[in-house]
Structure formats: structure tokens, C-alpha cells
Design an enzyme around this catalytic site. Structure first.
Site: not given
Length: 215
Positions: A97, A184-186
Site C-alpha cells: 500500500m 505506507g505499509s504491506r
């Protein structure tokens, strides 16, 4: 519609926006500078508002499909050894993301929460190979009559707080809100080996709607 995790930050952002522009109107008599401050502060406010948006998604409930838990881009599809819960080989699908994506996390399947654990950690960039083991993260396992699916929220270099609503023992609906990752991340999803994956690398997916696998 905005996510409840953003209410406090949005309120602060609006107060800052109003304060900056009232101060510039009172203290600065140059219209060009006042206008420039207005535009910059408005851009900042819009970025905050779009980050915490929570659009309604229509999930087609189906125990034999896995929907994407988040909006973003598929960056990993590979077989790996999952050592925290299953302790065997699983098919990992990872979705990255960016800060402009919707950051609501949704349950990829419906069922019962079998496992939910938070891990403090580092803030490596989300696509770093060690991010899934060393970054701040939460691991959640949902089990139904067909399958057990593990998904892991992973903080990125900008994300400093993961919110996880999943509680062991509770029943959840596929596509429903399971948490939020700020900036922001995953998210990694772990599927049984042999599962038919319905997405490809670099494909963009929508949380709660895009089917990423058939069971």
C-alpha cells in the site's frame, strides 16, 4: 466517509488549517503570500482526508474465495515457510500500500478468529525482505469450514501504528473491517500450497472486492 481511526487527526488537521490561514490573514498583508499559504495548507488537509477515507465496499460472500484484505499492488507471489502459526509451507501473496491507497484492512474470509497477535518491531521499508519478520506487525488467522487463512499487517517506514480489531474467538464476516495501518505499509496473506491464485504480480487490487484466490 472517513475511518474512525482518523477522526482525531482530521480534527487536528482542520484546526491547524484554520489557524494558519487566520494568522496569515491577520499578520500578512500581501495577498499573493496569503493565497500561497492557503493553497499549501489546503493540499495538506486534502492529503490527510484522502488517507483516512473509508469507502463502502460490496463483498460477495463466498467461503471458497479469498478477497484482498487491502487496496494496493501485488508485489509477492511465492511459496514460503510460515514459521509463526502453521509451521509449514504456504503460498504467500503480499500487497503493498502506498500512502495514497485506502489503508483499511478487511477480513479476507469469513469465519472464526483462531489467532491474533501483535509484534512490536522495526520500521524497515515495507518491501524489504525482512520486513515481515522484523517490522512492527500483527498476525491474524481466520478459520472456517473450508480453510484457515493467515494474514499479517506489516508497518512500513512511514507507518508507526497498526490497529488490529481481531480478537480470538470472535466470528467475523468476509470483507468486514479488521483494522487500519497508518501510512505506507504491506499485508501478507498465507494460503494453502496449491491454492489457485487469481491475481498476478504488479496487479492492483481493491480490499474487500478483488478475489485473490479460489480455494
Amino acid at each position: 466517509m472517513f475511518h474512525k481511526e482518523g477522526f482525531k487527526i482530521i480534527t487536528i488537521a482542520i484546526i491547524i488549517f484554520l489557524g494558519i490561514n487566520v494568522a496569515s490573514y491577520v499578520a500578512i498583508q500581501v495577498e499573493e503570500i496569503q493565497f500561497g499559504i492557503l493553497i499549501l495548507s489546503l493540499v495538506f488537509l486534502v492529503l490527510i482526508l484522502q488517507f483516512f477515507r473509508n469507502p463502502k465496499r460490496e463483498t460477495l460472500l463466498n467461503d471458497t474465495t479469498v478477497v484482498s484484505p487491502v487496496d494496493g499492488k501485488v508485489v509477492v507471489i511465492e511459496e514460503v515457510f510460515e514459521k509463526e502459526y502453521f509451521k509449514d509451507n504456504r503460498l504467500q501473496v503480499s500487497i503493498f500500500m502506498s500512502p495514497i491507497n485506502v489503508h483499511v484492512t478487511r477480513h479476507p474470509i469469513g469465519g472464526k478468529i483462531a489467532f491474533s497477535k501483535y509484534h512490536p518491531g522495526k520500521y524497515l521499508v515495507a518491501w524489504h525482505p525482512k520486513a515481515s519478520e522484523e517490522n512492527e506487525r500483527t498476525t491474524v488467522v481466520v478459520k472456517n469450514k473450508v480453510v484457515e487463512i493467515l494474514y499479517r499487517q506489516i508497518a512500513g517506514a512511514l507507518a508507526k501504528r497498526i490497529v488490529n480489531y481481531a480478537k480470538e474467538g470472535e466470528l467475523v464476516v468476509q470483507g468486514s473491517d479488521s483494522g487500519f495501518i497508518k501510512f505506507g505499509s504491506r499485508v501478507d496473506v498465507f494460503l494453502p500450497v496449491g491454492t489457485k491464485v487469481k491475481v498476478s504480480l504488479n496487479e492492483k487490487v481493491r480490499g474487500g472486492e478483488s478475489v485473490i484466490a479460489d480455494l
